[in-house]
Design an enzyme around this catalytic site. Structure first.
Site, PDB file in Angstrom:
ATOM      1  N   GLU A  55      15.934  -6.022  37.044  1.00  0.00           N
ATOM      2  CA  GLU A  55      16.493  -5.833  38.380  1.00  0.00           C
ATOM      3  C   GLU A  55      16.160  -6.998  39.299  1.00  0.00           C
ATOM      4  O   GLU A  55      16.986  -7.432  40.113  1.00  0.00           O
ATOM      5  CB  GLU A  55      15.961  -4.539  39.008  1.00  0.00           C
ATOM      6  CG  GLU A  55      16.201  -3.291  38.173  1.00  0.00           C
ATOM      7  CD  GLU A  55      15.014  -2.948  37.288  1.00  0.00           C
ATOM      8  OE1 GLU A  55      14.589  -1.783  37.321  1.00  0.00           O
ATOM      9  OE2 GLU A  55      14.515  -3.840  36.567  1.00  0.00           O
ATOM     10  N   ASP A 219      -1.766 -11.233  -3.209  1.00  0.00           N
ATOM     11  CA  ASP A 219      -0.706 -12.139  -2.749  1.00  0.00           C
ATOM     12  C   ASP A 219      -1.184 -13.218  -1.798  1.00  0.00           C
ATOM     13  O   ASP A 219      -0.481 -14.206  -1.580  1.00  0.00           O
ATOM     14  CB  ASP A 219       0.402 -11.334  -2.071  1.00  0.00           C
ATOM     15  CG  ASP A 219       1.056 -10.324  -3.001  1.00  0.00           C
ATOM     16  OD1 ASP A 219       0.832 -10.432  -4.224  1.00  0.00           O
ATOM     17  OD2 ASP A 219       1.770  -9.429  -2.514  1.00  0.00           O
ATOM     18  N   GLU A 284       4.178  -3.327   5.016  1.00  0.00           N
ATOM     19  CA  GLU A 284       4.720  -4.055   3.865  1.00  0.00           C
ATOM     20  C   GLU A 284       3.918  -3.800   2.584  1.00  0.00           C
ATOM     21  O   GLU A 284       3.870  -4.633   1.697  1.00  0.00           O
ATOM     22  CB  GLU A 284       4.806  -5.554   4.177  1.00  0.00           C
ATOM     23  CG  GLU A 284       5.880  -5.893   5.195  1.00  0.00           C
ATOM     24  CD  GLU A 284       6.331  -7.347   5.133  1.00  0.00           C
ATOM     25  OE1 GLU A 284       6.076  -8.015   4.110  1.00  0.00           O
ATOM     26  OE2 GLU A 284       6.939  -7.809   6.105  1.00  0.00           O
TER      27      GLU A 284
END
Length: 341
Positions: A55, A219, A284
């Site tokens: 706004e 990983d 994940e």
């Protein structure tokens, strides 16, 4: 409600989306100022967390028109805004006060703000000063846009998205060692470049990304947003036994990392994230974490990528859930599923 109110509110939603990736944990908000003849005078949106609200941007731009020599009759203007104008001092002054100060004659609000600091008070303040206020235009669309913000405000927990990629025969990965390998053998490649980019878009859309210690060890991921524009999510590591070495890539200085060692269940993890004002978390994996959350049942969306690749031997099994074919989207031979809780 006037027939054209939905048209201008739709434009507010378009503008609000411009703030995606940068305003969290605040909501995305758009605003449009329209004159009595239906012409758009100015527009604005919330651009970044801590910055002016939609706004304010919209009204300040309209003021520049006055400065350039034209006269604005504020009382004949209608201000459209996708979320109720705030009524309290936060990082910025109350937007409701600015609207009252300018003497805008009519305000159309997409939805009421569930934040208890606002929650109808902004609308009430406008009406107390004689401003006509219409509430609930395209409310469903407004809620969908800010489902993460609303989840934190209404359910007092982050919006939870589970994501994984699996082979056509239902495996997440090959069997690999986890203790201390730090990703030396590398994960099974399931995703393609396009679906990897989609995942990085999801990372940019959510405030946090979460993995367990097994994934961090196997990983050695960085968990950053490198294939899409936007901020890196806060990395959340579930490592109750402190197994993940400090030199792992998840601790790189490219993003903040939260390590949770004390939490014993998923509800406690969510409560801890909510206390930090984190409105969304992308999970994940791996399999143990995903199955634990599915067993608990507290999640909002599941995104599954099914590759045409087959493992043809025993490996780490993907969670066993029904994949509705009507929810699938094809991306270069890979099927992407969206399941909502």
């Amino acid at each position: 409600m006037r027939l054209d109110d939905a048209v201008y509110m739709s434009r507010c939603l378009e503008l609000a989306r411009k703030g995606a990736y940068y305003v969290a944990p605040n909501p995305m908000v758009g605003a449009v100022l329209v004159d009595r003849d239906g012409r758009i005078v100015s527009e604005g949106w919330h651009m970044r967390y801590g910055g002016p609200h939609a706004e304010v941007h919209c009204i300040r731009r309209a003021e520049q028109i006055t400065v350039s020599g034209k006269t604005i009759n504020w009382g004949e203007m209608t201000l459209y805004v996708s979320l109720e104008p705030c009524s309290h001092w936060g990082k910025t002054p109350p937007c409701a006060d600015l609207i009252v100060e300018k003497g805008i004659g009519r305000v159309v609000v997409g939805m009421q703000d569930p934040n208890p600091l606002v929650s109808g008070q902004g609308i009430a303040r406008l009406r107390e000063h004689g401003i006509e206020v219409v509430v609930g235009v395209l409310e469903a669309e407004c809620r969908e846009l800010n489902k993460r913000f609303l989840c934190l405000q209404e359910k007092k927990r982050p919006y939870v998205i589970l994501k994984w990629a699996q082979t056509a025969d239902g495996y997440l990965d090959e069997w690999r060692m986890d203790e201390g390998t730090k990703g030396e053998s590398g994960p099974l490649v399931i995703s393609n470049p396009v679906t990897k980019q989609i995942v990085h878009k999801m990372r940019a859309e959510n405030m946090a990304i979460l993995v367990g210690s097994g994934t961090a060890l196997k990983d050695n991921p960085r968990l950053l947003t490198t294939r899409w524009s936007g901020r890196n999510p806060i990395r959340v590591l579930l490592d109750r036994r402190g197994r993940v070495p400090k030199d792992s890539r998840i601790f790189s200085n490219e993003a903040e990392t939260l390590v949770m060692r004390e939490e014993q269940n998923w509800q406690e993890v969510l409560q801890s994230l909510a206390k930090r004002n984190i409105h969304s978390v992308l999970v994940e994996g791996g399999a143990e974490v995903l199955n634990h959350i599915l067993e608990d049942g507290t999640w909002d969306e599941i995104h599954v990528e099914v590759s045409p690749v087959r493992l043809h031997r025993e490996g780490v099994k993907a969670p066993l859930i029904a994949l509705p074919s009507e929810a699938a989207m094809e991306v270069e031979g890979h099927r992407l599923f969206l399941i909502e809780n």
